[in-house]
Each structure stands twice: as structure tokens, then as C-alpha cells.
Design an enzyme around this catalytic site. Structure first.
Site, short mmCIF file in Angstrom:
data_model
loop_
_atom_site.label_atom_id
_atom_site.label_comp_id
_atom_site.label_asym_id
_atom_site.label_seq_id
_atom_site.Cartn_x
_atom_site.Cartn_y
_atom_site.Cartn_z
N TYR A 134 -3.05 -9.04 -5.71
CA TYR A 134 -3.85 -8.10 -6.51
C TYR A 134 -5.33 -8.13 -6.16
O TYR A 134 -5.99 -7.10 -6.21
CB TYR A 134 -3.58 -8.31 -8.01
CG TYR A 134 -2.27 -7.67 -8.38
CD1 TYR A 134 -2.20 -6.30 -8.60
CD2 TYR A 134 -1.10 -8.41 -8.42
CE1 TYR A 134 -0.99 -5.69 -8.86
CE2 TYR A 134 0.12 -7.80 -8.69
CZ TYR A 134 0.16 -6.44 -8.90
OH TYR A 134 1.36 -5.83 -9.14
N GLN A 183 0.75 6.79 -12.92
CA GLN A 183 1.38 5.48 -12.70
C GLN A 183 0.47 4.63 -11.82
O GLN A 183 0.73 3.46 -11.61
CB GLN A 183 2.71 5.65 -11.98
CG GLN A 183 3.73 6.46 -12.73
CD GLN A 183 4.92 6.76 -11.83
OE1 GLN A 183 5.80 5.92 -11.66
NE2 GLN A 183 4.95 7.94 -11.25
N ASN A 184 -0.56 5.27 -11.28
CA ASN A 184 -1.43 4.55 -10.34
C ASN A 184 -2.39 3.64 -11.07
O ASN A 184 -2.90 3.97 -12.14
CB ASN A 184 -2.20 5.54 -9.47
CG ASN A 184 -1.27 6.33 -8.57
OD1 ASN A 184 -0.12 5.95 -8.40
ND2 ASN A 184 -1.76 7.42 -8.02
N HIS A 211 0.47 2.40 -16.27
CA HIS A 211 0.77 1.12 -15.64
C HIS A 211 -0.46 0.22 -15.51
O HIS A 211 -0.49 -0.69 -14.69
CB HIS A 211 1.42 1.34 -14.26
CG HIS A 211 2.81 1.89 -14.34
ND1 HIS A 211 3.46 2.48 -13.28
CD2 HIS A 211 3.70 1.96 -15.38
CE1 HIS A 211 4.67 2.87 -13.65
NE2 HIS A 211 4.84 2.58 -14.92
N CYS A 238 -7.05 -10.92 -20.61
CA CYS A 238 -7.01 -12.32 -20.99
C CYS A 238 -5.82 -12.55 -21.90
O CYS A 238 -5.74 -11.98 -22.99
CB CYS A 238 -8.31 -12.73 -21.70
SG CYS A 238 -8.22 -14.43 -22.28
N CYS A 292 -12.67 -15.96 -18.96
CA CYS A 292 -12.70 -14.68 -19.67
C CYS A 292 -14.11 -14.48 -20.22
O CYS A 292 -14.67 -15.39 -20.82
CB CYS A 292 -11.67 -14.72 -20.80
SG CYS A 292 -11.89 -13.39 -22.01
N SER A 351 8.19 8.89 -6.51
CA SER A 351 9.52 8.84 -5.91
C SER A 351 10.65 9.02 -6.91
O SER A 351 11.80 9.17 -6.53
CB SER A 351 9.71 7.50 -5.20
OG SER A 351 9.58 6.45 -6.15
N ASN A 388 5.77 17.03 -4.06
CA ASN A 388 5.96 15.75 -3.37
C ASN A 388 6.12 15.98 -1.87
O ASN A 388 6.53 17.05 -1.45
CB ASN A 388 7.20 15.03 -3.94
CG ASN A 388 7.15 13.52 -3.74
OD1 ASN A 388 6.14 12.89 -4.04
ND2 ASN A 388 8.23 12.94 -3.25
P1 NAD Z 1 6.44 5.30 -4.64
O1 NAD Z 1 5.75 4.50 -3.57
O2 NAD Z 1 7.75 4.87 -5.13
O3 NAD Z 1 6.63 6.80 -4.14
C1 NAD Z 1 5.60 7.57 -3.60
C2 NAD Z 1 6.10 9.00 -3.43
O4 NAD Z 1 5.01 9.77 -2.94
C3 NAD Z 1 7.26 9.15 -2.43
O5 NAD Z 1 8.25 10.00 -2.98
C4 NAD Z 1 6.59 9.82 -1.23
O6 NAD Z 1 7.45 10.73 -0.56
C5 NAD Z 1 5.45 10.57 -1.87
N1 NAD Z 1 4.31 10.76 -0.99
C6 NAD Z 1 3.86 9.95 0.00
N2 NAD Z 1 2.78 10.48 0.59
C7 NAD Z 1 2.52 11.65 -0.06
C8 NAD Z 1 1.54 12.67 0.09
N3 NAD Z 1 0.59 12.59 1.03
N4 NAD Z 1 1.59 13.74 -0.74
C9 NAD Z 1 2.56 13.85 -1.69
N5 NAD Z 1 3.52 12.92 -1.87
C10 NAD Z 1 3.50 11.83 -1.06
O7 NAD Z 1 5.38 5.42 -5.80
P2 NAD Z 1 5.60 5.67 -7.35
O8 NAD Z 1 6.66 6.69 -7.56
O9 NAD Z 1 4.24 5.93 -7.87
O10 NAD Z 1 6.16 4.29 -7.92
C11 NAD Z 1 5.78 3.00 -7.46
C12 NAD Z 1 5.03 2.14 -8.46
O11 NAD Z 1 4.00 1.41 -7.77
C13 NAD Z 1 4.27 2.88 -9.50
O12 NAD Z 1 4.13 2.10 -10.63
C14 NAD Z 1 2.93 3.08 -8.81
O13 NAD Z 1 1.89 3.40 -9.65
C15 NAD Z 1 2.69 1.75 -8.19
N6 NAD Z 1 1.73 1.90 -7.06
C16 NAD Z 1 0.47 2.34 -7.32
C17 NAD Z 1 -0.44 2.58 -6.28
C18 NAD Z 1 -1.82 3.09 -6.60
O14 NAD Z 1 -2.36 2.79 -7.66
N7 NAD Z 1 -2.42 3.90 -5.73
C19 NAD Z 1 -0.04 2.34 -4.96
C20 NAD Z 1 1.27 1.85 -4.73
C21 NAD Z 1 2.15 1.66 -5.81
#
Ligand code: NAD
Length: 233
Positions: free
Chosen positions: A56, A91-92, A109, A117, A136, A177, A201
Site C-alpha cells: 500500500y 471502487q477506486n 472501498h 487508526c 496516530c 470488471s 468498458n
Molecule cells: P478490475 O481490475 O477488476 O477491472 C477493470 C476493468 O476495467 C476491466 O473490465 C477492464 O476491461 C476495464 N478497463 C481496463 N482499461 C480500461 C480503459 N482504458 N477504459 C475502460 N475500461 C478499462 O477493477 P474493478 O472492477 O475496479 O475491481 C477491482 C478492485 O480493485 C476494486 O475494488 C478496485 O477499486 C480496486 N482497484 C483500485 C484501483 C484504483 O484505485 N485506481 C486500481 C486497481 C484496483
């Protein structure tokens, strides 16, 4: 599609991919021979906290070097101009929606730039590493962890997300995804509520069949195009 007033948008790692942040499933989903799912769990943190904190710390440092892309900016523009209800559920754990200027953002998320903490339960803004076990800022206990929801933990603010969905006329899923629940189930909740559903997507996803419409392509192209369409209506 009838008149749209209230919109719920779900974003995933795909919207940040063109900013140079890896999706979990790119690169085979592995980090230093570990499955990402095995690093991002409470069990992994209990077993090997250094490994998890290092993972992380690296990602927290990396996202601070990245910039929002046209997809984040388009959603920020929609947020600024849309008079009806809007909730961007992400979710990011990066902060690129906010840095692009979006305000109506919910981090289901958690966030890389916060530390939680586990002694006093306070979440503090955090930019540096956690590997050295800093105290903390509130209670001084050395029990900070990333404020990120790990696999097996319950996402934040689901009640608010379902409440927004109940008021929505349109649900849009971007760059996800359809593999991580409960986020992946939101399209089915939307369908049950009779809401129009759209997926943007790179490729068809595990959840594509649930959407009324699914468009394939890079988020940096699809999202600005869709925002222009919806604002023109
Ligand atoms: P995932 O990695 O499972 O899926 C990503 C999806 O995005 C795939 O279906 C892929 O085809 C699509 N994709 C890839 N490049 C793309 C683009 N340029 N334009 C449009 N679509 C594109 O990610 P998820 O579904 O978010 O789930 C994974 C978990 O991991 C979640 O909780 C996610 O938030 C977390 N995560 C977060 C980050 C971040 O904060 N940036 C990065 C990696 C994973």
C-alpha cells in the site's frame, strides 16, 4: 430511455487505467508472486503486516504521481453542470475523481490518502508511508492501517448507495470488471428497480449481459462522448 433526472455512476479501476494506474487484473493480478487478492485481505495483514504495508505504501506513493484523464474530467464536468441528482460511486481508492474537480463522489472501498487508526477509530489524511508504524495523529497509538476496504470486509456507505439508486433513473457502470461484490451486484439492483442501465468498458465484462446497453472502448473516449450526449438532452 425516458427523461433522466437522477444518475448513479459506478466507476472501477478501468477509469484510472489511462492515468497509468494498473488495474488489479492487468499484469496477471500478481504482486511479487502474491495474488493481489492475497495481499488485500485482513488475514494477510494479520499474517504479514510488512508485506501489506509495503504494497500500500507503494501504491499510495504511485497515485500521487498520476494525473486525472479525460474520463475523470468529463465526469467532473457532468457533476458541475447536472442539475438533477448525481452520485459517483467509486471502487477506486485513488483520488483522481476529486482531483479532476468532481464533488459528488463516494469512495465505497476507502481511500489511499487516508490512514485508519484501529485504536481510536479516527481516519486521518495521509500521504506518506505506514511501514515505519508512525503514531496516530489523534491518539498516538502505532496502529494505523490503510483506510482501504480489503477483500472480505464490508464496503463503506452501502445504505447511501442503495438510497441514491432508489431515486435514480439511470445507472452507469464505467471501467469495472463486474467481479467484485457487492459493487458488481448494483446493476441487478438497478434492474430490479426498473432503472435504465449502461455499461462503458474496454471490453465486455462479466456483468455485460445485465445492462440494457453496453459500449466498448477506452474510458478516455467513451466517457466524454456519453457526457456530451447526456448534457445535450
Ligand atoms: P478490475 O481490475 O477488476 O477491472 C477493470 C476493468 O476495467 C476491466 O473490465 C477492464 O476491461 C476495464 N478497463 C481496463 N482499461 C480500461 C480503459 N482504458 N477504459 C475502460 N475500461 C478499462 O477493477 P474493478 O472492477 O475496479 O475491481 C477491482 C478492485 O480493485 C476494486 O475494488 C478496485 O477499486 C480496486 N482497484 C483500485 C484501483 C484504483 O484505485 N485506481 C486500481 C486497481 C484496483
Amino acid at each position: 430511455m425516458g427523461t433522466v433526472r437522477n444518475i448513479v455512476i459506478l466507476t472501477g479501476a478501468g477509469i484510472s487505467a489511462e492515468s497509468g494506474i494498473d488495474t488489479f487484473r492487468s499484469a496477471g493480478g500478481l504482486w511479487e508472486q502474491h495474488r493481489v487478492e492475497d495481499v488485500a485481505t485482513p488475514e494477510a495483514f494479520a499474517r504479514d503486516p510488512e508485506l501489506v504495508l509495503r504494497f500500500y505504501d507503494m501504491r499510495r506513493a504511485a497515485i500521487q504521481e498520476k494525473l486525472p484523464n479525460p474520463a475523470h474530467f468529463a465526469l467532473a464536468e457532468l457533476d458541475a453542470k447536472w442539475k438533477g441528482g448525481l452520485l459517483i460511486v467509486t471502487q477506486n481508492v485513488d483520488d483522481l475523481h476529486t482531483r479532476a474537480g468532481a464533488r459528488r463522489v463516494l469512495h465505497m472501498h476507502g481511500e489511499h490518502l487516508k490512514a485508519w487508526c484501529t485504536s481510536c477509530d479516527v481516519r486521518s489524511h495521509w500521504r506518506g508511508p505506514l511501514i515505519e508504524r508512525p503514531p496516530c495523529p489523534v491518539c498516538q497509538a502505532r496502529t494505523l492501517r490503510p483506510d482501504v476496504v480489503w477483500f472480505g470486509e464490508i464496503p463503506y456507505r452501502m445504505g447511501e448507495i442503495y438510497a441514491a439508486l432508489r431515486e435514480a433513473d439511470l445507472f452507469v457502470s464505467i471501467g469495472t470488471s463486474g467481479a467484485v461484490y457487492p459493487a458488481a451486484g448494483l446493476v441487478r439492483n438497478a434492474r430490479d428497480l426498473g432503472i435504465a442501465t449502461l455499461e462503458l468498458n474496454l471490453e465486455r465484462s462479466q456483468g455485460s449481459d445485465w445492462f440494457h446497453e453496453s459500449r466498448q472502448g477506452p474510458a478516455s473516449a467513451l466517457v466524454p462522448q456519453w457526457v456530451e450526449e447526456i448534457l445535450a438532452k
